[in-house]
Design an enzyme around this catalytic site. Structure first.
Site, PDB file in Angstrom:
ATOM      1  N   LEU A 152      -9.626  43.645  -1.871  1.00  0.00           N
ATOM      2  CA  LEU A 152     -10.700  44.030  -0.952  1.00  0.00           C
ATOM      3  C   LEU A 152     -11.503  42.791  -0.534  1.00  0.00           C
ATOM      4  CD1 LEU A 152     -11.408  46.861   0.169  1.00  0.00           C
ATOM      5  CD2 LEU A 152     -13.291  46.944  -1.474  1.00  0.00           C
ATOM      6  N   ARG A 154     -11.858  39.791   2.772  1.00  0.00           N
ATOM      7  CA  ARG A 154     -12.253  39.937   4.183  1.00  0.00           C
ATOM      8  C   ARG A 154     -11.291  40.853   4.924  1.00  0.00           C
ATOM      9  NH1 ARG A 154     -12.127  34.467   3.178  1.00  0.00           N
ATOM     10  NH2 ARG A 154     -14.071  33.290   3.368  1.00  0.00           N
ATOM     11  N   ILE A 155      -9.980  40.605   4.748  1.00  0.00           N
ATOM     12  CA  ILE A 155      -8.992  41.381   5.506  1.00  0.00           C
ATOM     13  C   ILE A 155      -8.923  42.814   4.971  1.00  0.00           C
ATOM     14  CG2 ILE A 155      -6.519  41.576   6.046  1.00  0.00           C
ATOM     15  CD1 ILE A 155      -6.453  38.471   6.146  1.00  0.00           C
ATOM     16  N   SER A 174      -8.516  45.732  -7.175  1.00  0.00           N
ATOM     17  CA  SER A 174      -8.683  44.276  -7.181  1.00  0.00           C
ATOM     18  C   SER A 174      -8.938  43.905  -8.630  1.00  0.00           C
ATOM     19  CB  SER A 174      -9.835  43.830  -6.270  1.00  0.00           C
ATOM     20  OG  SER A 174     -11.029  44.385  -6.732  1.00  0.00           O
ATOM     21  N   ARG A 175      -8.875  42.602  -8.929  1.00  0.00           N
ATOM     22  CA  ARG A 175      -9.011  42.199 -10.333  1.00  0.00           C
ATOM     23  C   ARG A 175     -10.314  42.733 -10.929  1.00  0.00           C
ATOM     24  NH1 ARG A 175      -8.175  35.944 -10.120  1.00  0.00           N
ATOM     25  NH2 ARG A 175      -9.317  36.479  -8.243  1.00  0.00           N
ATOM     26  N   ILE A 230       0.921  43.272   4.935  1.00  0.00           N
ATOM     27  CA  ILE A 230       0.495  42.222   5.872  1.00  0.00           C
ATOM     28  C   ILE A 230       0.078  40.979   5.071  1.00  0.00           C
ATOM     29  CG2 ILE A 230      -0.124  43.614   7.885  1.00  0.00           C
ATOM     30  CD1 ILE A 230      -2.744  42.510   5.392  1.00  0.00           C
ATOM     31  N   ARG A 232       2.016  38.780   1.941  1.00  0.00           N
ATOM     32  CA  ARG A 232       3.128  37.833   1.861  1.00  0.00           C
ATOM     33  C   ARG A 232       4.344  38.581   1.338  1.00  0.00           C
ATOM     34  NH1 ARG A 232       0.677  34.856   4.665  1.00  0.00           N
ATOM     35  NH2 ARG A 232      -0.096  32.767   4.205  1.00  0.00           N
ATOM     36  N   ASP A 256       5.154  43.261   7.854  1.00  0.00           N
ATOM     37  CA  ASP A 256       5.015  42.091   8.730  1.00  0.00           C
ATOM     38  C   ASP A 256       5.516  40.829   8.035  1.00  0.00           C
ATOM     39  OD1 ASP A 256       4.095  40.754  11.126  1.00  0.00           O
ATOM     40  OD2 ASP A 256       2.431  39.944   9.954  1.00  0.00           O
ATOM     41  N   GLU A 261      11.616  34.841   4.736  1.00  0.00           N
ATOM     42  CA  GLU A 261      11.506  34.765   6.202  1.00  0.00           C
ATOM     43  C   GLU A 261      12.254  33.552   6.748  1.00  0.00           C
ATOM     44  OE1 GLU A 261       7.287  34.828   6.982  1.00  0.00           O
ATOM     45  OE2 GLU A 261       7.061  36.729   5.944  1.00  0.00           O
ATOM     46  N   HIS A 279       6.104  38.519  11.073  1.00  0.00           N
ATOM     47  CA  HIS A 279       4.932  37.763  10.583  1.00  0.00           C
ATOM     48  C   HIS A 279       4.001  37.371  11.743  1.00  0.00           C
ATOM     49  CE1 HIS A 279       3.421  34.984   7.121  1.00  0.00           C
ATOM     50  NE2 HIS A 279       2.427  35.349   7.903  1.00  0.00           N
TER      51      HIS A 279
HETATM   52  C1  8YV Z   1       0.216  32.662  10.096  1.00  0.00           C
HETATM   53  C2  8YV Z   1      -0.791  33.589   7.885  1.00  0.00           C
HETATM   54  O1  8YV Z   1       1.337  33.444  10.283  1.00  0.00           O
HETATM   55  O2  8YV Z   1      -3.057  33.025   7.840  1.00  0.00           O
HETATM   56  C3  8YV Z   1      -2.070  33.256   7.179  1.00  0.00           C
HETATM   57  O3  8YV Z   1      -2.066  33.213   5.939  1.00  0.00           O
HETATM   58  O4  8YV Z   1       0.148  34.011   7.296  1.00  0.00           O
HETATM   59  C4  8YV Z   1      -0.747  33.437   9.352  1.00  0.00           C
HETATM   60  O5  8YV Z   1      -1.940  33.441   9.970  1.00  0.00           O
HETATM   61  C5  8YV Z   1       0.664  31.292  10.002  1.00  0.00           C
HETATM   62  O6  8YV Z   1       0.064  30.463   9.095  1.00  0.00           O
HETATM   63  C6  8YV Z   1       0.727  30.686  11.386  1.00  0.00           C
HETATM   64  O7  8YV Z   1       1.622  29.673  11.442  1.00  0.00           O
END
Ligand code: 8YV
Length: 313
Positions: A152, A154-155, A174-175, A230, A232, A256, A261, A279
């Site tokens: 939890l 910013r994103i 979250s932790r 969204i 990794r 995403d 990748e 991504h």
């Molecule tokens: C980008 C990201 O895809 O901010 C991150 O952690 O994964 C992305 O914003 C990437 O770094 C753009 O090249």
């Protein structure tokens, strides 16, 4: 600043490349397939590395650059930077927080809607002419579904805020519990997964969170559950995810990011309950420009001995 050597780790933004080139002595790492030779000849003048989510500055590269002062990442995630090593060597690190939060959260909601309402599959239905033979099947309602968020920050918070507008009850893992949040907290990912319809990965990738989505979590989410990633790729045990989707043990996924990748498991291509994006969480013109400006701003601040705009280390 034209004599300051800046190493760009991989291609990431033509605009950033151009702006770096105008200000610094820019080295494009990808143009030098003989890395060893390149570093032998140029390492001593390189004072900054610009990386991203694909390539950054690992211990090996840092050790090869005796004049390195700063790593400025064109990303919020810093999993490609050896932060411990930077700290130990007094190398500054910056990232691009805040400017990309809205885009990434927007995409998370987009993936939820696209997966539950089968937007990509229904688009293919229209294009292929199938509609002329009959109506599209019924899908799953999004509004009101319970959304569980891992991380939890910013994103995560921006996703929560958006999902709330769809009437979705929010819970999180979250932790540590956030004392300033009213959302329901679960002390484990399995408990969170057992109690939500849609599970969203929105935390940073660290050794602790690698494969945070494993078989047990996927089973807890179950055949009606949907995973949204969204964060990794390595947050998810990908072979486990693929078999759960293929066997119908998981309801669907909106992804995403992927473990290797741009390789994506081809078994996923056949599945209508899966939405795949390459991504692109932060991939809008506006946001990538703001990220590039932040990278430049941090580098200029550093070399002018001013406070960094978004320091991490
Ligand atoms: C980008 C990201 O895809 O901010 C991150 O952690 O994964 C992305 O914003 C990437 O770094 C753009 O090249």
């Amino acid at each position: 600043m034209e004599s300051i050597g800046v190493l760009m780790a991989c291609p990431m933004s033509p605009y950033l490349e151009q702006e770096l080139d105008r200000r610094f002595k820019l080295f494009r790492f990808w143009n030098f397939p003989q890395k060893k030779e390149f570093l032998r000849d140029n390492a001593s003048v390189i004072r900054a590395v610009v990386g991203n989510a694909t390539a950054g500055a690992d211990a090996e590269l840092i050790d090869c650059l005796p004049s390195l002062e700063i790593v400025a990442s064109f990303s919020v995630g810093l999993d490609k930077v050896d932060l411990g090593k930077c700290e130990q060597k007094g190398i500054r690190v910056t990232n691009t927080p805040d400017v990309l939060t809205e885009d990434v959260a927007d995409l998370a909601i987009g993936l939820m809607l696209a997966t539950l309402r089968r937007l990509c599959e229904s688009d293919r239905y229209v294009r292929s002419g199938s509609w002329k033979k009959g109506d599209f099947k019924l899908t799953t309602k999004f509004s009101g579904k319970t959304v569980g968020i891992i991380g939890l920050g910013r994103i995560g918070l921006a996703i929560a805020k958006r999902a709330e507008a769809f009437g979705c009850p929010i819970s999180y893992y979250s932790r540590t519990r956030k004392t300033d949040s009213e959302y329901k907290y679960y002390p484990s990912v399995v408990e969170l997964a057992s109690n939500c319809h849609i599970l969203v990965v929105a935390c940073a990738l660290t050794e602790e969170t690698r494969h945070i989505i494993n078989r047990e979590v996927i089973d807890a989410l179950g055949p009606k559950g949907v995973l949204i990633n969204i964060g990794r790729g390595p947050h998810v045990d990908e072979p486990e995810l693929v078999s759960a989707l293929v066997e119908g043990r998981l309801g669907g996924a909106g992804l995403d990011v992927f473990e290797h990748e741009p390789e994506v498991p081809e078994q996923l291509f056949e599945l209508g309950n899966v939405v795949l994006t390459p991504h692109v969480g932060s991939g809008t013109v506006e946001t990538r420009t703001a990220m590039a400006d932040l990278v430049i701003g941090n580098l200029e601040a550093h070399f002018l001995n001013k406070p960094l705009l978004t320091p991490v280390v």
